[in-house]
Write an enzyme that holds these catalytic residues in place. Structure first.
Site, PDB file in Angstrom:
ATOM      1  NE  ARG A   1      45.701   4.933 -19.803  1.00  0.00           N
ATOM      2  CZ  ARG A   1      46.508   5.487 -20.685  1.00  0.00           C
ATOM      3  NH1 ARG A   1      46.130   5.602 -21.950  1.00  0.00           N
ATOM      4  NH2 ARG A   1      47.693   5.941 -20.328  1.00  0.00           N
ATOM      5  N   GLY A   2      40.574   5.608 -17.685  1.00  0.00           N
ATOM      6  CA  GLY A   2      40.477   6.892 -16.997  1.00  0.00           C
ATOM      7  C   GLY A   2      41.710   7.748 -17.207  1.00  0.00           C
TER       8      GLY A   2
ATOM      9  CG  HIS B   1      31.080   4.910 -15.551  1.00  0.00           C
ATOM     10  ND1 HIS B   1      31.388   5.704 -16.630  1.00  0.00           N
ATOM     11  CD2 HIS B   1      29.827   4.439 -15.785  1.00  0.00           C
ATOM     12  CE1 HIS B   1      30.369   5.716 -17.476  1.00  0.00           C
ATOM     13  NE2 HIS B   1      29.408   4.966 -16.977  1.00  0.00           N
TER      14      HIS B   1
ATOM     15  CD  GLN C   1      33.189   8.402 -26.245  1.00  0.00           C
ATOM     16  OE1 GLN C   1      32.005   8.674 -26.020  1.00  0.00           O
ATOM     17  NE2 GLN C   1      34.160   8.575 -25.358  1.00  0.00           N
TER      18      GLN C   1
ATOM     19  CD  GLU D   1      27.949   8.204 -19.233  1.00  0.00           C
ATOM     20  OE1 GLU D   1      28.256   7.091 -19.717  1.00  0.00           O
ATOM     21  OE2 GLU D   1      28.567   9.247 -19.470  1.00  0.00           O
TER      22      GLU D   1
ATOM     23  CE  LYS E   1      38.920  -2.436 -23.976  1.00  0.00           C
ATOM     24  NZ  LYS E   1      38.490  -1.001 -23.860  1.00  0.00           N
TER      25      LYS E   1
ATOM     26  CE1 TYR F   1      37.307   7.468 -27.794  1.00  0.00           C
ATOM     27  CE2 TYR F   1      37.709   5.439 -26.574  1.00  0.00           C
ATOM     28  CZ  TYR F   1      37.626   6.819 -26.614  1.00  0.00           C
ATOM     29  OH  TYR F   1      37.855   7.547 -25.478  1.00  0.00           O
TER      30      TYR F   1
ATOM     31  CG  ASP G   1      41.230   1.462 -31.262  1.00  0.00           C
ATOM     32  OD1 ASP G   1      42.431   1.793 -31.232  1.00  0.00           O
ATOM     33  OD2 ASP G   1      40.295   2.267 -31.119  1.00  0.00           O
TER      34      ASP G   1
ATOM     35  N   PRO H   1      24.251  13.611  -8.477  1.00  0.00           N
ATOM     36  CG  PRO H   1      22.208  13.426  -7.390  1.00  0.00           C
ATOM     37  CD  PRO H   1      23.237  12.612  -8.108  1.00  0.00           C
TER      38      PRO H   1
END
Length: 379
Positions: free
Chosen positions: A161-162, A131, A238, A70, A227, A202, A220, A74
């Site tokens: 979702r963010g 992402h 996660q 990930e 999804k 998660y 969950d 920069p």
């Protein structure tokens, strides 16, 4: 031991050729070394680096292993040059399947993420997973962005979702994509199977600040299943520190629904560089931390190098536990590292866990760059 992946024998041919004092936007927009192919309607033709991640995984032997990194766009010429070198070096082991590029992290903008993801594919030849957050975007903005993503030849999206932007939490404007599943569904409706879509999960349950009791995997599962049923192609977890928790997570997913029977599930792994990184990661993911992990790091308090080495030992042991879980379920085994552009810790983990097998010792030149032989690593 293999030469340290991120520190040794890095190529200098990919250093950015940009003017001093350039802005981050100018840095990421520097003229490419080679132009992307175009199909005549403004859309870059997919090259090898622009393959769908799900197709790349499906093409691997059933017992193969791979990893992904990930990255954060920069913010300086120096950082970009180092990252170019590190990615070029990482590609040499043949196990780096893709890099993910974050969205709205720190001072970065969506445009910088788009440009950096394109740069990774066009110039560095590594598949990019972009992402994308549906929060703070209207349907029209999302459609324009997706067209831009497609025109750049990017075929992989990590739909999340963010969080709302600062000051927008109490906005009365309705959200077009209040949940990640809404974004997944919209992408599929507008673009069919062009994009490969990844989603998050998660291992110990997603934490809802308004109802702490809701943090459970069982709570969950229905949402994660939606999804996948909406069109997600793979799952990245996660971060976690408890191998037993991950084992329960993947085992339960595989049993829960046919939607999870064969879908690739990549464990998200945080390279441990310090005790504070563990504490921060645990707060972020609401993950449990084994007591012995903290005590192991405390033994070397004040010595950053030894703390990092012990962290790499602990994470390598975690990888071994995860590997056992993945072997039971079959298929290629992948590991996604939340390394945030840092390299040495990942290199140590890849060596210690044998994700990237290599020769027994470093060369003398490699040792000058901080690599260690098998003998010295054991002392």
């Amino acid at each position: 031991m293999r030469l340290a992946l991120w520190g040794c024998f890095v190529s200098t041919c990919l250093v950015a050729a940009v003017a001093p004092g350039s802005s981050p936007e100018a840095i990421l927009s520097a003229p490419p070394g080679r132009a992307a192919a175009n199909d005549g309607r403004g859309e870059a033709k997919p090259a090898d680096a622009a393959e769908r991640i799900s197709d790349k995984i499906a093409a691997l032997p059933a017992d193969d292993e791979y990893y992904s990194l990930e990255l954060v766009p920069p913010q300086s010429e120096t950082s970009l040059a180092k990252l170019r070198q590190r990615i070029d070096s990482a590609k040499q082991d043949g196990r780096l399947l893709f890099v993910s590029v974050t969205w709205r992290i720190g001072n970065t903008t969506p445009e910088q993420s788009l440009e950096f993801a394109e740069l990774c594919q066009r110039e560095l030849g590594v598949t990019a997973l972009l992402h994308m957050s549906g929060t703070n975007m209207s349907t029209q903005e999302m459609d324009r962005t997706l067209e831009d993503v497609r025109a750049r030849g990017i075929r992989n999206i990590f739909a999340v979702r963010g969080n709302r932007l600062p000051g927008a939490e109490n906005s009365a404007v309705p959200q077009a994509f209040p949940w990640a599943v809404d974004l997944v569904r919209h992408i599929r409706e507008k673009h069919g199977d062009y994009f490969c879509i990844g989603v998050a999960a998660y291992p110990e349950g997603h934490f809802n600040a308004s109802d702490a009791r809701s943090q459970s995997l069982e709570h969950d599962l229905p949402f994660l299943a939606k999804k996948v049923e909406a069109g997600a192609d793979f799952v990245i977890s996660q971060l976690f520190f408890n191998g037993s928790a991950y084992d329960s997570f993947e085992t339960r997913l595989r049993e829960y629904s046919n939607a999870f029977a064969t879908i690739p599930i990549l464990p998200g792994i945080l390279p441990i560089q310090s005790k504070s990184s563990v504490e921060f990661g645990a707060r972020l993911a609401h993950a449990t931390v084994p007591d012995d992990l903290i005590s192991r790091l405390d033994k070397f308090e004040g010595n950053k190098d030894k703390v990092r080495d012990e962290g790499a030992n602990a994470v390598s042991e975690l990888v071994q536990q995860v590997r056992a879980t993945q072997c039971r379920h079959g298929g290629p085994r992948g590991y996604h590292f939340f390394n945030a552009n840092e390299g040495k810790s990942v290199s140590l983990i890849l060596d210690k866990s044998n994700i990237v097998p290599g020769p027994g010792r470093c060369s003398n030149q490699g040792a000058l760059f901080g690599c260690r032989s098998t003998d010295s690593a054991a002392t």
